[in-house]
Design a protein around this motif. Structure first.
Motif, PDB file in Angstrom:
ATOM      1  N   VAL A 127     -57.810  27.585  45.358  1.00 52.22           N
ATOM      2  CA  VAL A 127     -58.394  26.525  46.023  1.00 52.22           C
ATOM      3  C   VAL A 127     -59.337  26.272  47.385  1.00 52.22           C
ATOM      4  O   VAL A 127     -59.557  25.447  48.015  1.00 52.22           O
ATOM      5  CB  VAL A 127     -57.195  25.737  46.553  1.00 52.22           C
ATOM      6  N   GLY A 128     -59.756  27.651  47.553  1.00 50.64           N
ATOM      7  CA  GLY A 128     -60.587  27.834  49.525  1.00 50.64           C
ATOM      8  C   GLY A 128     -59.423  27.907  50.643  1.00 50.64           C
ATOM      9  O   GLY A 128     -60.296  27.004  51.209  1.00 50.64           O
ATOM     10  N   CYS A 129     -58.244  28.630  50.686  1.00 54.73           N
ATOM     11  CA  CYS A 129     -57.633  28.032  51.905  1.00 54.73           C
ATOM     12  C   CYS A 129     -56.739  29.472  52.054  1.00 54.73           C
ATOM     13  O   CYS A 129     -56.265  30.233  51.271  1.00 54.73           O
ATOM     14  CB  CYS A 129     -56.169  27.317  51.787  1.00 54.73           C
ATOM     15  N   LEU A 130     -56.573  29.823  53.587  1.00 59.21           N
ATOM     16  CA  LEU A 130     -55.902  30.489  53.488  1.00 59.21           C
ATOM     17  C   LEU A 130     -54.090  30.727  53.516  1.00 59.21           C
ATOM     18  O   LEU A 130     -53.245  29.629  53.488  1.00 59.21           O
ATOM     19  CB  LEU A 130     -55.837  30.800  55.581  1.00 59.21           C
ATOM     20  N   PRO A 131     -53.543  31.034  53.314  1.00 60.80           N
ATOM     21  CA  PRO A 131     -52.323  31.668  53.281  1.00 60.80           C
ATOM     22  C   PRO A 131     -51.152  30.759  53.689  1.00 60.80           C
ATOM     23  O   PRO A 131     -50.556  29.807  53.170  1.00 60.80           O
ATOM     24  CB  PRO A 131     -51.167  32.678  53.034  1.00 60.80           C
ATOM     25  N   GLU A 132     -51.864  30.486  55.465  1.00 64.03           N
ATOM     26  CA  GLU A 132     -50.974  29.269  56.150  1.00 64.03           C
ATOM     27  C   GLU A 132     -51.718  28.521  56.438  1.00 64.03           C
ATOM     28  O   GLU A 132     -50.945  27.529  56.805  1.00 64.03           O
ATOM     29  CB  GLU A 132     -51.337  30.404  57.630  1.00 64.03           C
ATOM     30  N   GLU A 133     -52.051  28.433  55.386  1.00 66.89           N
ATOM     31  CA  GLU A 133     -52.321  26.887  54.615  1.00 66.89           C
ATOM     32  C   GLU A 133     -52.339  25.805  54.581  1.00 66.89           C
ATOM     33  O   GLU A 133     -52.867  24.718  53.522  1.00 66.89           O
ATOM     34  CB  GLU A 133     -54.527  26.747  55.254  1.00 66.89           C
ATOM     35  N   ALA A 134     -50.796  26.201  53.455  1.00 64.68           N
ATOM     36  CA  ALA A 134     -50.692  26.629  51.982  1.00 64.68           C
ATOM     37  C   ALA A 134     -48.955  26.376  51.700  1.00 64.68           C
ATOM     38  O   ALA A 134     -48.425  27.085  52.513  1.00 64.68           O
ATOM     39  CB  ALA A 134     -51.061  27.591  50.442  1.00 64.68           C
ATOM     40  N   LEU A 135     -48.709  24.736  51.302  1.00 64.00           N
ATOM     41  CA  LEU A 135     -47.416  24.643  51.025  1.00 64.00           C
ATOM     42  C   LEU A 135     -47.126  25.152  49.390  1.00 64.00           C
ATOM     43  O   LEU A 135     -48.166  24.731  48.791  1.00 64.00           O
ATOM     44  CB  LEU A 135     -46.315  23.853  51.213  1.00 64.00           C
ATOM     45  N   HIS A 136     -45.754  25.564  49.549  1.00 63.85           N
ATOM     46  CA  HIS A 136     -45.375  26.225  47.979  1.00 63.85           C
ATOM     47  C   HIS A 136     -44.197  25.480  47.372  1.00 63.85           C
ATOM     48  O   HIS A 136     -43.084  25.312  48.464  1.00 63.85           O
ATOM     49  CB  HIS A 136     -44.922  27.568  47.257  1.00 63.85           C
ATOM     50  N   VAL A 137     -44.108  24.484  45.901  1.00 54.42           N
ATOM     51  CA  VAL A 137     -42.849  23.988  45.670  1.00 54.42           C
ATOM     52  C   VAL A 137     -42.328  24.509  44.638  1.00 54.42           C
ATOM     53  O   VAL A 137     -43.135  24.582  43.467  1.00 54.42           O
ATOM     54  CB  VAL A 137     -43.332  22.523  45.521  1.00 54.42           C
ATOM     55  N   GLY A 138     -40.801  24.698  44.523  1.00 52.74           N
ATOM     56  CA  GLY A 138     -40.366  25.472  42.952  1.00 52.74           C
ATOM     57  C   GLY A 138     -39.173  25.410  43.453  1.00 52.74           C
ATOM     58  O   GLY A 138     -38.422  25.100  44.239  1.00 52.74           O
ATOM     59  N   ASP A 139     -38.283  25.312  42.118  1.00 53.21           N
ATOM     60  CA  ASP A 139     -37.404  25.458  42.084  1.00 53.21           C
ATOM     61  C   ASP A 139     -35.984  26.854  41.940  1.00 53.21           C
ATOM     62  O   ASP A 139     -35.095  27.005  42.350  1.00 53.21           O
ATOM     63  CB  ASP A 139     -36.373  24.738  40.511  1.00 53.21           C
ATOM     64  N   SER A 140     -36.959  27.848  42.211  1.00 52.46           N
ATOM     65  CA  SER A 140     -36.703  29.534  42.406  1.00 52.46           C
ATOM     66  C   SER A 140     -36.243  29.797  43.224  1.00 52.46           C
ATOM     67  O   SER A 140     -36.939  29.969  44.554  1.00 52.46           O
ATOM     68  CB  SER A 140     -37.260  30.575  41.213  1.00 52.46           C
ATOM     69  N   LEU A 141     -35.116  30.494  44.068  1.00 56.15           N
ATOM     70  CA  LEU A 141     -35.139  30.774  45.633  1.00 56.15           C
ATOM     71  C   LEU A 141     -35.609  31.747  45.392  1.00 56.15           C
ATOM     72  O   LEU A 141     -36.861  32.598  46.506  1.00 56.15           O
ATOM     73  CB  LEU A 141     -33.269  30.891  45.789  1.00 56.15           C
ATOM     74  N   ILE A 142     -35.477  33.035  44.107  1.00 54.95           N
ATOM     75  CA  ILE A 142     -36.512  34.542  44.679  1.00 54.95           C
ATOM     76  C   ILE A 142     -37.599  34.220  44.779  1.00 54.95           C
ATOM     77  O   ILE A 142     -38.541  34.753  45.427  1.00 54.95           O
ATOM     78  CB  ILE A 142     -36.071  34.791  43.411  1.00 54.95           C
ATOM     79  N   ALA A 143     -38.104  33.511  43.750  1.00 52.49           N
ATOM     80  CA  ALA A 143     -39.809  33.111  43.062  1.00 52.49           C
ATOM     81  C   ALA A 143     -40.538  32.376  44.009  1.00 52.49           C
ATOM     82  O   ALA A 143     -41.459  32.851  44.401  1.00 52.49           O
ATOM     83  CB  ALA A 143     -39.292  32.977  41.498  1.00 52.49           C
ATOM     84  N   ASP A 144     -39.878  31.670  44.344  1.00 53.37           N
ATOM     85  CA  ASP A 144     -40.421  30.376  44.765  1.00 53.37           C
ATOM     86  C   ASP A 144     -40.372  30.327  46.710  1.00 53.37           C
ATOM     87  O   ASP A 144     -41.646  30.048  47.205  1.00 53.37           O
ATOM     88  CB  ASP A 144     -40.344  28.726  43.943  1.00 53.37           C
TER      89      ASP A 144
END
Length: 250
Positions: free
Chosen positions: A181-198
């Protein structure tokens, strides 16, 4: 927090309620088993015996057996617990299970509109999902994810299969999504249900934050693990992003 440019999503039980599709599939398999196998067979017991086999080894670890054939063998092992051996029935049970899941595998009401809202506000999106490459690609096709996410979809099983990639929670798959998507890691959020994986994976990868989907609210965040927001449904995401000042006020 640096200005957020992208939001990444887990697939199963985040964008699609896989658990609900599984329940319908198990109901159909149980009924079919009692039709195909000798009188007295318990469809419910068959499911109970199959589940731990599946969770222990959902596909051939060496990749030598096609995934549907592997899972049919798990049904054969489960029916052996009730004294039955019918390879043809096992194949039909697996076809019923996977076919029913794919029939039901759709984005829930409001999910597509929610993702499109993020796009309209200038946010890029992508899907990062773990699992077998064939199974996950069929799921992505069933729910039309390519159209909604402009083919920005990473499957952990594919990353592993090429020999140099990783599944969640390894940072590499999150960083690859940033490249898509052309962004830095600190410019992204992640949404998920797994405490470990997400949640754990996103934080380990240095993303701006992780948003945890805690459906039903039955679980608790472990001590020391922080989420930018905790939601009961992915549809609550726009409100959470407004609170985080990622989206403008309504």
């Amino acid at each position: 927090m640096r200005a957020v440019k992208a939001v990444f999503f887990d697939l199963d039980d985040t964008l699609v309620l896989t658990e609900d599709a599984d329940k319908e599939a198990f109901c159909r398999v149980a009924a079919l088993a009692e039709e195909l196998l000798p009188p007295g067979t318990s469809g419910k017991q068959l499911i109970d015996d199959w589940r731990p086999l599946f969770h222990a080894s959902p596909w051939c670890p060496e990749g030598k057996v096609e995934v549907e054939a592997w899972r049919a063998q798990l049904w054969l092992q489960a029916m052996a617990r009730q004294g039955h051996e019918d390879a043809a029935a096992a194949t039909l049970l697996q076809q019923c299970f996977s076919g029913t899941r794919l029939e039901r595998y759709r984005f829930g009401p409001g999910v597509e509109e929610m993702v499109q809202l993020l796009h309209s506000c200038g946010l890029a999106t992508a899907v990062i999902t773990n699992g077998h490459r064939v199974v996950q690609r069929l799921k992505l096709e069933a729910c039309g994810a390519a159209r909604l996410f402009q083919h920005r979809m990473l499957v952990g099983g594919e990353e592993v299969a090429v020999g140099c990639g990783h599944e969640k929670p390894h940072p590499a798959i999150f960083h690859k999504a940033c490249g898509l998507v052309g962004c830095l890691p600190e410019e992204a959020l992640h949404v998920g249900d797994s405490l470990i994986a997400d949640v754990g994976g996103a934080l380990q990868a240095g993303l701006a934050g992780a948003i945890w989907i805690n459906r039903g609210g039955a679980r608790q965040l472990p001590e020391g693990m922080q989420a930018a927001a905790v939601l009961s449904s992915v549809l609550e995401l726009p409100s959470a992003l407004r609170e985080l000042q990622v989206l403008p006020p309504e």
